[in-house]
Design a protein around this motif. Structure first.
Motif, short mmCIF file in Angstrom:
data_model
loop_
_atom_site.label_atom_id
_atom_site.label_comp_id
_atom_site.label_asym_id
_atom_site.label_seq_id
_atom_site.Cartn_x
_atom_site.Cartn_y
_atom_site.Cartn_z
N GLN A 60 -1.85 0.44 4.56
CA GLN A 60 -2.31 -0.21 3.40
C GLN A 60 -3.07 0.71 2.52
O GLN A 60 -4.06 1.37 2.88
CB GLN A 60 -2.81 -1.56 3.59
CG GLN A 60 -1.69 -2.28 4.25
CD GLN A 60 -0.36 -2.25 3.99
OE1 GLN A 60 0.18 -2.25 2.70
NE2 GLN A 60 0.21 -1.92 4.98
N HIS A 61 -2.92 0.93 1.09
CA HIS A 61 -3.77 1.57 0.23
C HIS A 61 -4.62 0.64 -0.30
O HIS A 61 -5.47 1.19 -1.12
CB HIS A 61 -2.83 2.13 -0.89
CG HIS A 61 -1.79 3.22 -0.32
ND1 HIS A 61 -2.17 4.27 0.08
CD2 HIS A 61 -0.50 3.00 -0.13
CE1 HIS A 61 -1.07 4.77 0.57
NE2 HIS A 61 0.06 4.21 0.37
N PRO A 100 6.26 -8.63 -4.09
CA PRO A 100 7.05 -7.71 -4.62
C PRO A 100 6.76 -6.32 -4.21
O PRO A 100 5.85 -5.86 -3.47
CB PRO A 100 6.76 -7.78 -6.24
CG PRO A 100 5.37 -8.28 -6.25
CD PRO A 100 5.21 -9.02 -5.13
N PHE A 101 7.94 -5.28 -4.24
CA PHE A 101 7.62 -3.94 -4.03
C PHE A 101 6.85 -3.37 -5.07
O PHE A 101 7.09 -3.53 -6.28
CB PHE A 101 9.02 -3.39 -3.84
CG PHE A 101 9.77 -3.46 -2.58
CD1 PHE A 101 9.50 -3.01 -1.04
CD2 PHE A 101 10.84 -4.32 -2.59
CE1 PHE A 101 10.06 -3.23 0.05
CE2 PHE A 101 11.70 -4.63 -1.41
CZ PHE A 101 11.36 -4.35 -0.22
N PHE A 102 5.83 -2.46 -4.38
CA PHE A 102 5.07 -1.61 -5.49
C PHE A 102 4.95 -0.24 -4.79
O PHE A 102 4.71 -0.29 -3.67
CB PHE A 102 3.85 -2.17 -5.92
CG PHE A 102 3.93 -3.18 -6.88
CD1 PHE A 102 3.87 -2.96 -8.25
CD2 PHE A 102 3.59 -4.49 -6.32
CE1 PHE A 102 3.75 -4.22 -8.99
CE2 PHE A 102 3.43 -5.57 -7.52
CZ PHE A 102 3.55 -5.30 -8.38
N ASP A 103 5.17 0.72 -5.56
CA ASP A 103 4.83 2.19 -4.98
C ASP A 103 3.55 2.47 -5.20
O ASP A 103 2.96 2.47 -6.24
CB ASP A 103 5.89 3.09 -5.62
CG ASP A 103 7.36 2.80 -5.23
OD1 ASP A 103 7.65 2.37 -3.97
OD2 ASP A 103 8.33 3.02 -5.92
N HIS A 104 2.95 3.04 -4.31
CA HIS A 104 1.63 3.60 -4.60
C HIS A 104 1.82 5.41 -4.91
O HIS A 104 2.48 5.90 -4.62
CB HIS A 104 0.92 3.85 -3.01
CG HIS A 104 -0.50 4.47 -3.12
ND1 HIS A 104 -0.89 5.84 -2.84
CD2 HIS A 104 -1.63 3.86 -3.51
CE1 HIS A 104 -2.07 6.02 -3.04
NE2 HIS A 104 -2.60 5.09 -3.33
N VAL A 105 1.13 5.20 -6.40
CA VAL A 105 1.42 6.56 -6.88
C VAL A 105 0.25 7.40 -6.67
O VAL A 105 0.26 8.64 -6.83
CB VAL A 105 1.48 6.16 -8.64
CG1 VAL A 105 1.62 7.50 -9.41
CG2 VAL A 105 2.58 5.28 -8.72
N PHE A 139 3.24 -3.83 0.32
CA PHE A 139 3.86 -3.74 -0.97
C PHE A 139 5.12 -2.84 -0.84
O PHE A 139 6.07 -2.98 -1.68
CB PHE A 139 2.68 -3.26 -2.15
CG PHE A 139 1.83 -4.20 -2.35
CD1 PHE A 139 2.21 -5.54 -3.11
CD2 PHE A 139 0.69 -4.03 -1.94
CE1 PHE A 139 1.29 -6.44 -3.51
CE2 PHE A 139 -0.51 -5.04 -2.67
CZ PHE A 139 -0.10 -6.22 -3.12
N GLU A 140 4.95 -1.81 -0.01
CA GLU A 140 5.84 -0.73 0.00
C GLU A 140 6.97 -0.64 0.95
O GLU A 140 8.08 -0.41 0.75
CB GLU A 140 5.15 0.50 0.32
CG GLU A 140 4.07 0.91 -0.98
CD GLU A 140 3.25 2.19 -0.56
OE1 GLU A 140 3.31 3.13 -1.09
OE2 GLU A 140 2.35 2.07 0.35
N CYS A 150 -1.35 -6.76 1.89
CA CYS A 150 0.00 -7.23 1.61
C CYS A 150 0.64 -5.93 1.77
O CYS A 150 0.37 -4.79 1.31
CB CYS A 150 0.06 -7.87 0.15
SG CYS A 150 -0.78 -9.14 -0.42
#
Length: 183
Positions: free
Chosen positions: A19-20, A136-141, A80-81, A78
């Motif tokens: 996790q980020h 929800p899905f979230f991308d780590h940028v 997310f990805e 969480c």
């Protein structure tokens, strides 16, 4: 349905390390409940019932003040990805300041930062997982560099001045016991 565990197992640790970001929740007997998002490579699992995380200097200092009153903490991750999961660690924590003997050793577990304010050494009493199907899905940028740049610009002496001016009380007026360090 959530599952409860008496300790952090290897597969839990793997999820945590992927996790980020994570969230920390604390509260005193009354006043506001605080939930803070954290990131920037600031958490380590040191054993099946031990987590340490480093708190960087910021505008608030709620966790330190709350733990002086009620020693309980919840940390949440969480997924997310990839895998949909919510994981919470429940327990209590000790606040370790720069002036404490074990600060240097624990702070050395993390990348160097002039903004390091406290280390929280958490004893995990229970770990709980739940599905996370609605997360929800979230991308780590990438990481933001704003806080790191701010601390670098202030330098350690400037960060200490900031603590004296802005980090001595919670938003509810509770003391944080953050040391006032002068040259």
């Amino acid at each position: 349905m959530g599952k409860q565990f008496p300790e952090i197992e290897d597969h839990h640790r793997a999820f945590i390390e992927e996790q980020h970001m994570f969230f920390v929740g604390t509260a005193a007997e009354d006043g506001r409940v605080n939930i803070s998002p954290k990131g920037m490579d600031s958490l380590r699992v040191l054993g099946p019932n031990r987590i340490v995380w480093r708190n960087l200097t910021g505008s608030g200092n709620e966790t330190a003040g709350h733990l002086l009153r009620v020693n309980r903490m919840t940390v949440m991750w969480c997924g997310f990805e990839k895998r949909p999961m919510i994981m919470r660690a429940y327990g209590n924590a000790k606040t370790i300041h720069e002036t404490d003997t074990d600060f240097e050793e624990l702070n050395g577990l993390f990348p160097e930062s002039p903004g390091a304010r406290q280390i929280y050494d958490m004893t995990v009493e229970m770990l709980q997982t739940s599905c996370g199907f609605a997360v929800p899905f979230f991308d780590h940028v990438g990481e933001r560099d704003v806080l790191a740049n701010w601390a670098e610009g202030k330098g350690r002496d400037g960060v200490h001045e900031y603590w004296a001016e802005r980090n001595q009380k919670t938003i509810d007026g509770l003391p944080t016991n953050t040391p006032v360090i002068t040259k």
